[in-house]
Design a protein around this motif. Structure first.
Motif, PDB file in Angstrom:
ATOM      1  N   THR A 109       0.794  -1.214   0.000  1.00 42.68           N
ATOM      2  CA  THR A 109       0.000   0.000   0.000  1.00 42.68           C
ATOM      3  C   THR A 109       0.831   1.271   0.000  1.00 42.68           C
ATOM      4  O   THR A 109       0.298   2.357   0.091  1.00 42.68           O
ATOM      5  CB  THR A 109      -0.939   0.030   1.222  1.00 42.68           C
ATOM      6  OG1 THR A 109      -0.166  -0.312   2.352  1.00 42.68           O
ATOM      7  CG2 THR A 109      -2.076  -0.925   1.064  1.00 42.68           C
ATOM      8  N   CYS A 110       2.144   1.127  -0.143  1.00 39.66           N
ATOM      9  CA  CYS A 110       2.974   2.305   0.025  1.00 39.66           C
ATOM     10  C   CYS A 110       3.138   3.091  -1.262  1.00 39.66           C
ATOM     11  O   CYS A 110       3.431   4.269  -1.239  1.00 39.66           O
ATOM     12  CB  CYS A 110       4.343   1.924   0.532  1.00 39.66           C
ATOM     13  SG  CYS A 110       5.265   0.954  -0.639  1.00 39.66           S
ATOM     14  N   LEU A 135       0.286  10.515   0.422  1.00 46.93           N
ATOM     15  CA  LEU A 135       0.195  10.945   1.812  1.00 46.93           C
ATOM     16  C   LEU A 135       0.088  12.462   1.826  1.00 46.93           C
ATOM     17  O   LEU A 135       0.992  13.162   1.416  1.00 46.93           O
ATOM     18  CB  LEU A 135       1.437  10.500   2.577  1.00 46.93           C
ATOM     19  CG  LEU A 135       1.664   8.987   2.582  1.00 46.93           C
ATOM     20  CD1 LEU A 135       3.004   8.664   3.204  1.00 46.93           C
ATOM     21  CD2 LEU A 135       0.552   8.275   3.327  1.00 46.93           C
ATOM     22  N   VAL A 136      -1.048  12.954   2.262  1.00 48.20           N
ATOM     23  CA  VAL A 136      -1.304  14.390   2.191  1.00 48.20           C
ATOM     24  C   VAL A 136      -1.028  15.034   3.536  1.00 48.20           C
ATOM     25  O   VAL A 136      -1.452  14.540   4.570  1.00 48.20           O
ATOM     26  CB  VAL A 136      -2.782  14.646   1.808  1.00 48.20           C
ATOM     27  CG1 VAL A 136      -3.036  16.138   1.653  1.00 48.20           C
ATOM     28  CG2 VAL A 136      -3.114  13.928   0.516  1.00 48.20           C
ATOM     29  N   GLN A 137      -0.316  16.105   3.484  1.00 45.96           N
ATOM     30  CA  GLN A 137      -0.092  16.853   4.708  1.00 45.96           C
ATOM     31  C   GLN A 137      -1.113  17.974   4.799  1.00 45.96           C
ATOM     32  O   GLN A 137      -1.468  18.587   3.795  1.00 45.96           O
ATOM     33  CB  GLN A 137       1.303  17.474   4.698  1.00 45.96           C
ATOM     34  CG  GLN A 137       2.354  16.537   5.267  1.00 45.96           C
ATOM     35  CD  GLN A 137       3.650  17.251   5.453  1.00 45.96           C
ATOM     36  OE1 GLN A 137       4.306  17.570   4.496  1.00 45.96           O
ATOM     37  NE2 GLN A 137       3.999  17.504   6.690  1.00 45.96           N
ATOM     38  N   HIS A 138      -1.597  18.181   5.982  1.00 54.28           N
ATOM     39  CA  HIS A 138      -2.610  19.213   6.164  1.00 54.28           C
ATOM     40  C   HIS A 138      -2.013  20.362   6.957  1.00 54.28           C
ATOM     41  O   HIS A 138      -2.153  20.433   8.170  1.00 54.28           O
ATOM     42  CB  HIS A 138      -3.830  18.630   6.876  1.00 54.28           C
ATOM     43  CG  HIS A 138      -4.454  17.524   6.094  1.00 54.28           C
ATOM     44  ND1 HIS A 138      -5.336  17.747   5.085  1.00 54.28           N
ATOM     45  CD2 HIS A 138      -4.248  16.202   6.154  1.00 54.28           C
ATOM     46  CE1 HIS A 138      -5.681  16.589   4.553  1.00 54.28           C
ATOM     47  NE2 HIS A 138      -5.037  15.634   5.176  1.00 54.28           N
TER      48      HIS A 138
END
Lengths: 270, 113
Positions: A4-5, A36-39
């Motif tokens: 899943t990476c 991978l989303v950074q918020h």
């Protein structure tokens, strides 16, 4: 790395239906792995806050598996997750089973391998619809992959679905796919201490098939010792000894399958 | 090597909490991992470095509470520390045992800011 990476991009996970032509397949579907989303909220002033989460790390997979199980329940489908080392004869067992029982049951197959369409193509030759999940560098199938594959397969009601997991006796043990039963397969060309070496897989299975018993005269595999080891790990485990090549013992396997179909959850029976 | 899948599931859980709490990052994360959870510590460490990159966990302090597995014999009810899945009850030598603890694989808490 693992499935899943997304580190195996551009290949990633692909789900492909086995078609008429047995070469030159183009993946019909490709799972887009979410980045991978950074918020970041610059300017927001926050103080530290402790969150007592107590959440199971595999809860997302388990929720998806539960969703798959709902699918199966609604459609009266019984799904089996076949797990083993590479080369234990999972695909050969399936081929023979599908050829022998196709007149009695409607079958579907989801094949999991890191690469190639080979296994789905082998299944397709029997006339049974199959999709291939290629996990790229991934070492196991997870519930989300099965969900995508199910939408690709679009199975009819009242069917048997075989999920052939990636050949690996370690990682698939942890990932519920929503199956009715998990079936561990070992062959007599392996060591009879496999259940002790890879206990998680035998602990999480309901049935253990010992395959290639036609080769017993030529190998140093003690069937009773293997069973005794497996029972240490899982006292409830059932066993069937067979040879998918000669057909010896296949009747017991078919009777087991029939029993599973007959004893499905009450709401599954018409 | 399913440990990377586990790390990425942890990242997903952390991202969700950061979003819900209108925070920016995770300062500290506390994990409960049982000795029978099927996780290799070295593999987890290796996967952690790669898995948390560019995520809200990138600079988080990680605390792992390792939980020693304990089992109860279903024949004689004896409770004992279990180190292998196929270990018999030390009192009556039966293999029919159930786990009391040691299968944990969960995020216990997060500190977000």
């Amino acid at each position: 790395m693992c499935s899943t990476c997304g580190c195996s991009q551009p290949g990633g996970v692909t789900i492909t239906r086995a078609g008429e032509s047995l070469s030159g397949f183009t993946p019909l579907n490709e799972i887009k792995l979410s980045p991978l989303v950074q918020h970041h909220h610059p300017g927001d002033a926050h103080t530290s806050r402790v969150i007592e989460l107590e959440q199971d790390i595999l809860s997302q997979n388990n929720q998806q598996a539960s969703h798959n199980r709902d699918h199966f329940r609604q459609q009266h489908i019984v799904a089996f997750n076949l797990v083993s080392s590479p080369g234990s004869g999972k695909t050969s067992l399936l081929e023979r089973t599908l050829i022998d029982l196709q007149s009695q049951y409607k079958f579907y197959v989801i094949e999991g391998d890191q690469q190639t369409m080979n296994d789905a193509n082998r299944i397709a030759r029997t006339g049974v619809e199959a999709v291939q999940v290629n996990t790229g560098k991934g070492c196991h199938l997870d519930a989300a992959m099965i969900h995508r594959a199910l939408h690709e397969l679009n199975p009819q009601d009242d069917a048997i679905l075989f999920i052939e997991n990636v050949g690996n006796l370690v990682c698939p043990a942890l990932f519920d796919l929503g199956e009715h039963s998990r079936i561990a397969i070992i062959s007599v060309t392996e060591g009879d201490d496999k259940p002790l070496k890879y206990p998680d897989m035998f602990a999480s299975s309901q049935l253990c098939i010992i395959n290639k018993i036609d080769l017993l005269p030529y190998v140093n595999f003690n069937v009773e010792r293997a069973k005794e080891y497996a029972r240490r790990v899982n006292p409830q485990l059932e066993f069937i000894d067979l040879s998918a090549t000669t057909g010896q013992g296949m009747d017991s396997w078919y009777q087991w399958l029939q029993r599973q179909m007959a004893t499905r959850e009450p709401e599954l029976v018409h | 090597m399913h440990e990377l899948s586990i790390v990425l599931s942890i990242v997903d859980l952390a991202e969700e909490q950061v979003r819900k709490n209108n925070a920016q990052r995770v300062e500290n994360i506390e994990l409960d991992i049982g000795s029978m959870a099927g996780v290799e510590w070295d593999a987890l460490d290796f996967a952690w470095t790669a898995g948390v990159k560019n995520s809200v966990l990138e600079n988080a302090q990680r605390q792992v509470n390792r939980i020693t597995a304990r089992a109860r014999c279903l024949q004689c009810q004896h409770e004992f520390e279990i180190t292998q899945p196929f270990e018999p009850c030390p009192a009556c030598h039966d293999y029919l045992v159930e786990y009391i603890q040691g299968k944990e694989l969960r995020v216990k808490s997060l500190t977000v800011s």
